[in-house]
Write a protein that holds these residues in place. Structure first.
Motif, PDB file in Angstrom:
ATOM      1  N   VAL A 193      36.078  21.505  -8.278  1.00  0.00           N
ATOM      2  CA  VAL A 193      36.004  20.211  -7.591  1.00  0.00           C
ATOM      3  C   VAL A 193      36.578  20.283  -6.180  1.00  0.00           C
ATOM      4  CG1 VAL A 193      35.987  18.837  -9.698  1.00  0.00           C
ATOM      5  CG2 VAL A 193      38.178  19.388  -8.621  1.00  0.00           C
TER       6      VAL A 193
ATOM      7  N   ARG B 296      34.494  19.360  -3.379  1.00  0.00           N
ATOM      8  CA  ARG B 296      33.248  19.663  -4.087  1.00  0.00           C
ATOM      9  C   ARG B 296      33.071  18.704  -5.258  1.00  0.00           C
ATOM     10  NH1 ARG B 296      34.076  25.870  -3.640  1.00  0.00           N
ATOM     11  NH2 ARG B 296      33.441  26.132  -1.499  1.00  0.00           N
ATOM     12  N   THR B 297      33.381  17.450  -5.005  1.00  0.00           N
ATOM     13  CA  THR B 297      33.218  16.428  -6.023  1.00  0.00           C
ATOM     14  C   THR B 297      32.733  15.156  -5.357  1.00  0.00           C
ATOM     15  OG1 THR B 297      34.343  15.083  -7.706  1.00  0.00           O
ATOM     16  CG2 THR B 297      35.674  15.788  -5.842  1.00  0.00           C
ATOM     17  N   ASP B 298      32.025  14.343  -6.110  1.00  0.00           N
ATOM     18  CA  ASP B 298      31.561  13.060  -5.581  1.00  0.00           C
ATOM     19  C   ASP B 298      32.655  11.999  -5.663  1.00  0.00           C
ATOM     20  OD1 ASP B 298      29.085  14.154  -5.098  1.00  0.00           O
ATOM     21  OD2 ASP B 298      28.217  13.450  -6.971  1.00  0.00           O
ATOM     22  N   GLU B 299      33.770  12.339  -6.294  1.00  0.00           N
ATOM     23  CA  GLU B 299      34.854  11.370  -6.484  1.00  0.00           C
ATOM     24  C   GLU B 299      36.186  11.890  -5.944  1.00  0.00           C
ATOM     25  OE1 GLU B 299      34.447  11.102 -10.763  1.00  0.00           O
ATOM     26  OE2 GLU B 299      33.395   9.199 -10.531  1.00  0.00           O
ATOM     27  N   PRO B 300      36.262  12.245  -4.654  1.00  0.00           N
ATOM     28  CA  PRO B 300      37.517  12.793  -4.140  1.00  0.00           C
ATOM     29  C   PRO B 300      38.671  11.791  -4.214  1.00  0.00           C
ATOM     30  CG  PRO B 300      36.004  12.328  -2.343  1.00  0.00           C
ATOM     31  CD  PRO B 300      35.243  12.152  -3.613  1.00  0.00           C
TER      32      PRO B 300
ATOM     33  N   ARG C  20      39.921  12.321  -7.880  1.00  0.00           N
ATOM     34  CA  ARG C  20      40.412  13.681  -8.183  1.00  0.00           C
ATOM     35  C   ARG C  20      41.651  14.053  -7.387  1.00  0.00           C
ATOM     36  NH1 ARG C  20      38.038  14.831 -12.633  1.00  0.00           N
ATOM     37  NH2 ARG C  20      35.789  14.676 -12.596  1.00  0.00           N
TER      38      ARG C  20
ATOM     39  N   SER D 185      25.141  14.636 -14.921  1.00  0.00           N
ATOM     40  CA  SER D 185      24.724  14.324 -13.557  1.00  0.00           C
ATOM     41  C   SER D 185      23.482  13.445 -13.592  1.00  0.00           C
ATOM     42  CB  SER D 185      24.422  15.618 -12.796  1.00  0.00           C
ATOM     43  OG  SER D 185      23.922  15.314 -11.515  1.00  0.00           O
TER      44      SER D 185
ATOM     45  N   ASP E 148      21.696  12.966 -10.750  1.00  0.00           N
ATOM     46  CA  ASP E 148      20.814  13.488  -9.708  1.00  0.00           C
ATOM     47  C   ASP E 148      20.095  14.720 -10.250  1.00  0.00           C
ATOM     48  OD1 ASP E 148      19.630  14.742  -7.520  1.00  0.00           O
ATOM     49  OD2 ASP E 148      21.259  14.186  -6.167  1.00  0.00           O
TER      50      ASP E 148
ATOM     51  N   GLU F 240      21.130  18.178  -8.693  1.00  0.00           N
ATOM     52  CA  GLU F 240      22.522  18.616  -8.722  1.00  0.00           C
ATOM     53  C   GLU F 240      22.822  19.205 -10.084  1.00  0.00           C
ATOM     54  OE1 GLU F 240      25.355  15.693  -7.531  1.00  0.00           O
ATOM     55  OE2 GLU F 240      24.380  15.335  -5.619  1.00  0.00           O
TER      56      GLU F 240
ATOM     57  N   TYR G 128      25.899  21.350 -12.554  1.00  0.00           N
ATOM     58  CA  TYR G 128      27.240  21.872 -12.774  1.00  0.00           C
ATOM     59  C   TYR G 128      27.119  23.380 -12.937  1.00  0.00           C
ATOM     60  CZ  TYR G 128      28.726  17.053 -13.781  1.00  0.00           C
ATOM     61  OH  TYR G 128      29.015  15.717 -13.706  1.00  0.00           O
TER      62      TYR G 128
END
Length: 179
Positions: A5, A23-27, A30, A93, A95, A98, A100
């Protein structure tokens, strides 16, 4: 299975701040103050826990301070550390383009004509972007089992089918050659 992440790119200043490539959509979740992160060096198995002491954005980058990291020397020692989470803790995911890391590992890599190149052994996260580390198959234009690094970009990797277990590549000349 672990997913990356974030990655510590370098130290920032003299008080132990770290520049993190997100490297995460939820910084904001995280890397929130008080969050406990699991970090490991690339290709290492063992992780260590780090607690976020503070976080801020600066010039489009995320700067973290971790408890116990109070100077540049300690921060420099963490360069390259990958922050990881357990894939079981993540929702699927939404998308279709995208993936993992664990979804790609083990997939067969082949050319448009069906020629098998190998199998994805690992997804590497570098400063230049993601790379597929592919273990070459027998008769793949070189030594079987050798590592082939393939940039994970649409121009080279036009098709990924998790359902079929296949990645189709269109490599530029020389990419698959042994050095």
């Amino acid at each position: 299975m672990e997913l990356v992440v974030g990655r510590i790119a370098k130290s920032h200043g003299v008080r132990g701040e770290l520049v993190v490539e997100v490297r995460t959509d939820e910084p904001e979740l995280r890397f929130a103050t008080g969050a406990v992160l699991r970090g490991r060096m690339p290709r290492a198995k063992a992780t260590q826990e780090y607690t976020v002491e503070s976080v801020r954005e600066h010039s489009g980058r995320l700067l973290l301070r971790l408890q116990g990291v109070s100077d540049r020397e300690a921060a420099d020692a963490l360069r390259g550390t990958l922050f990881v989470v357990d894939s079981a803790d993540l929702p699927p995911s939404e998308d279709p383009d995208e993936y993992y890391d664990h979804e790609l590992e083990g997939l067969t890599v082949r050319l448009d004509d069906g020629t098998v190149v190998g199998e994805v052994a690992e997804v590497l996260h570098s400063a230049a972007g993601e790379l597929l580390s592919v273990r070459a198959a027998e008769g793949a234009g070189g030594t079987a089992g050798r590592e082939i690094l393939i940039p994970f970009v649409t121009a080279i990797v036009p098709t990924v089918s998790i359902a079929e277990g296949v990645i189709v590549i269109d490599p530029p000349e020389g990419l698959l050659d042994e050095e």
